[in-house]
Enzyme design. Structure first.
Site, PDB file in Angstrom:
ATOM      1  N   LYS A 119       1.782  45.288  -8.788  1.00  0.00           N
ATOM      2  CA  LYS A 119       1.531  46.635  -8.293  1.00  0.00           C
ATOM      3  C   LYS A 119       1.450  47.606  -9.472  1.00  0.00           C
ATOM      4  CE  LYS A 119       2.189  44.661  -4.258  1.00  0.00           C
ATOM      5  NZ  LYS A 119       3.446  44.490  -3.625  1.00  0.00           N
ATOM      6  N   TRP A 121       8.557  45.788   4.267  1.00  0.00           N
ATOM      7  CA  TRP A 121       9.098  44.901   3.223  1.00  0.00           C
ATOM      8  C   TRP A 121      10.602  44.744   3.309  1.00  0.00           C
ATOM      9  CZ3 TRP A 121       6.032  41.514   1.468  1.00  0.00           C
ATOM     10  CH2 TRP A 121       4.681  41.805   1.259  1.00  0.00           C
ATOM     11  N   ASP A 154      14.501  46.439  -4.113  1.00  0.00           N
ATOM     12  CA  ASP A 154      13.145  45.948  -4.322  1.00  0.00           C
ATOM     13  C   ASP A 154      12.302  47.157  -4.741  1.00  0.00           C
ATOM     14  OD1 ASP A 154      10.531  45.094  -4.182  1.00  0.00           O
ATOM     15  OD2 ASP A 154      10.648  44.312  -2.132  1.00  0.00           O
TER      16      ASP A 154
HETATM   17  C1  LIG Z   1       3.968  43.426  -2.636  1.00  0.00           C
HETATM   18  C2  LIG Z   1       5.395  43.562  -2.285  1.00  0.00           C
HETATM   19  C3  LIG Z   1       6.200  42.446  -2.037  1.00  0.00           C
HETATM   20  C4  LIG Z   1       5.655  41.024  -2.064  1.00  0.00           C
HETATM   21  O1  LIG Z   1       5.451  40.593  -3.344  1.00  0.00           O
HETATM   22  P1  LIG Z   1       4.969  39.083  -3.661  1.00  0.00           P
HETATM   23  O2  LIG Z   1       4.713  39.145  -5.114  1.00  0.00           O
HETATM   24  O3  LIG Z   1       3.762  38.834  -2.831  1.00  0.00           O
HETATM   25  O4  LIG Z   1       6.088  38.181  -3.342  1.00  0.00           O
HETATM   26  C5  LIG Z   1       7.539  42.654  -1.742  1.00  0.00           C
HETATM   27  N1  LIG Z   1       8.058  43.883  -1.713  1.00  0.00           N
HETATM   28  C6  LIG Z   1       7.303  44.994  -1.942  1.00  0.00           C
HETATM   29  C7  LIG Z   1       7.945  46.333  -1.890  1.00  0.00           C
HETATM   30  C8  LIG Z   1       5.957  44.862  -2.234  1.00  0.00           C
HETATM   31  O5  LIG Z   1       5.214  45.954  -2.465  1.00  0.00           O
END
Ligand SMILES: *Cc1c(COP(=O)(O)O)cnc(C)c1O
Length: 358
Positions: free
Chosen positions: A195, A101, A171
């Site tokens: 998540k 990511w 993030d």
């Molecule tokens: C799932 C995830 C993403 C992507 O998220 P979207 O909602 O599909 O844009 C980005 N970063 C991390 C750490 C993730 O777990």
């Protein structure tokens, strides 16, 4: 109904009590005669919902007064572009690459300017997150970006960076609200909801006030943090129902005793699973002990041919979502806040049986 444990990485499981409450309120929210899905986002009912969602989130996550909280759309991926658009201001930016990511965040940012890699663990297969002490920070950069929990590789930062020279952007999609965090160490935090917060569609962004004035004029208004702040996240129609469900999750966490309490649960759950993986040569997890994610636990069976039958056998017992990400294969158990310890125990019991019979 058959009892299932959902180990999916996201969209992921939600607390059962939250779902039951949403079900009870589905047709008529608090005597309004409407479902939350049918409400005007600017009407008095919905305004009372979103105000409470924000104040509960702030108190739960201990968000300081000089930070704004936004409820946006576009997912965490949209923020990969919105971070440079809102912060770069003609400068460079630094990126830490500790898994899929954060690498993707770096790649998505490349078209916007001069991006440099401050540290990377790609060469060691992401087995250990680059220590913040070793990040090469350029003091003239607009920010340094990292991912505090890599959902696919299962790599988590427990010692968060304390960097004074430039803003830190994180993030936190896959571990936000799994433990307390000192938000004052960050310039921007963002997280997709699906998540550990609620249903897909909602992205929460926390921005420090002083970072709201430098957005590029090319920034679309829906993705301009300042414009969204000025319009209480309603420059367009927000994802009303996802925000409502997120609010029910926040209430659930507050009733449980807050993030210190959920952190203790999460530590116990992770110890149970990693403890079993480490006790046998049959299963393995390659991540350095210091960085093993409490939320996403990827593991492998020594005989790689057994992964498919492991996953199928688990499904037959009601344990779903255990197939590893297509990029890394193997098995992955995502054990977010809403996963009860009974789910981990059921998984470990199954792992023991599978090992015996293979
Ligand atoms: C799932 C995830 C993403 C992507 O998220 P979207 O909602 O599909 O844009 C980005 N970063 C991390 C750490 C993730 O777990």
């Amino acid at each position: 109904m058959k009892c299932t444990y959902n180990f999916s990485a996201g969209p992921a499981l939600l607390p059962k009590s939250v779902m039951l409450r949403a079900q009870a309120e589905m047709l008529d929210w608090h005597g309004s005669g409407m479902s939350v899905m049918e409400m005007s986002h600017r009407g008095k009912h919905y305004m009372s919902i979103i105000d409470k969602v924000e104040s509960d989130f702030r108190s739960l996550f201990n968000v300081p007064k000089n930070y704004k909280v936004l409820f946006l759309q576009g997912g965490a991926i949209a923020q990969n572009s919105m971070v440079p658009l809102n912060l770069l201001n003609g400068k460079k930016a630094n990126y830490v690459v500790s898994g899929y990511w954060s690498k993707r965040s770096y790649q998505d940012a490349l078209p916007f300017g001069d991006m440099t890699i401050a540290a990377s663990s790609e060469a060691i297969g992401y087995a250990k997150a680059p220590d913040p002490k070793d990040w090469k920070i350029d003091p003239s950069a607009a920010y340094v970006h990292f991912c505090s929990n890599e959902t696919i590789h299962g790599v988590e930062y427990f010692d968060m960076p304390s960097i004074k020279t430039i803003p830190v952007v994180a993030d936190m999609s896959s571990h936000i609200l799994s433990r307390p965090v000192d938000i004052s160490q960050f310039g921007v935090i963002y997280a997709g909801a699906q998540k550990n917060i609620g249903p897909a569609g909602l992205t929460i962004v926390i921005v420090r006030d002083d970072l709201l004035d430098v957005a590029s004029p090319l920034t679309p208004s829906v993705f301009n943090w300042k414009t969204q702040v000025e319009n209480q996240s309603m420059i367009n129609t927000p994802t009303t129902y996802s925000i409502y469900i997120a609010g029910l999750v926040f209430e659930w966490l507050i009733e449980l005793g807050g993030l210190e309490v959920i952190e203790k649960h999460n530590i116990k759950k992770a110890e149970l699973l990693y403890g079993y993986i480490d006790s046998t040569d049959f299963y393995s997890n390659p991540i350095d002990i210091k960085n093993r994610s409490r939320m996403n636990v990827p593991f492998r069976i020594q005989n790689e041919d057994l992964h498919t039958s492991f996953v199928t056998g688990a499904e037959n017992l009601g344990m779903i979502g255990l197939k590893g990400h297509r990029l890394v294969g193997g098995i992955r158990a995502s054990i977010y806040n809403a996963m009860p310890i009974e789910g981990i125990q059921a998984l470990v019991d199954y792992m023991k049986d599978f090992e015996k019979s293979h």
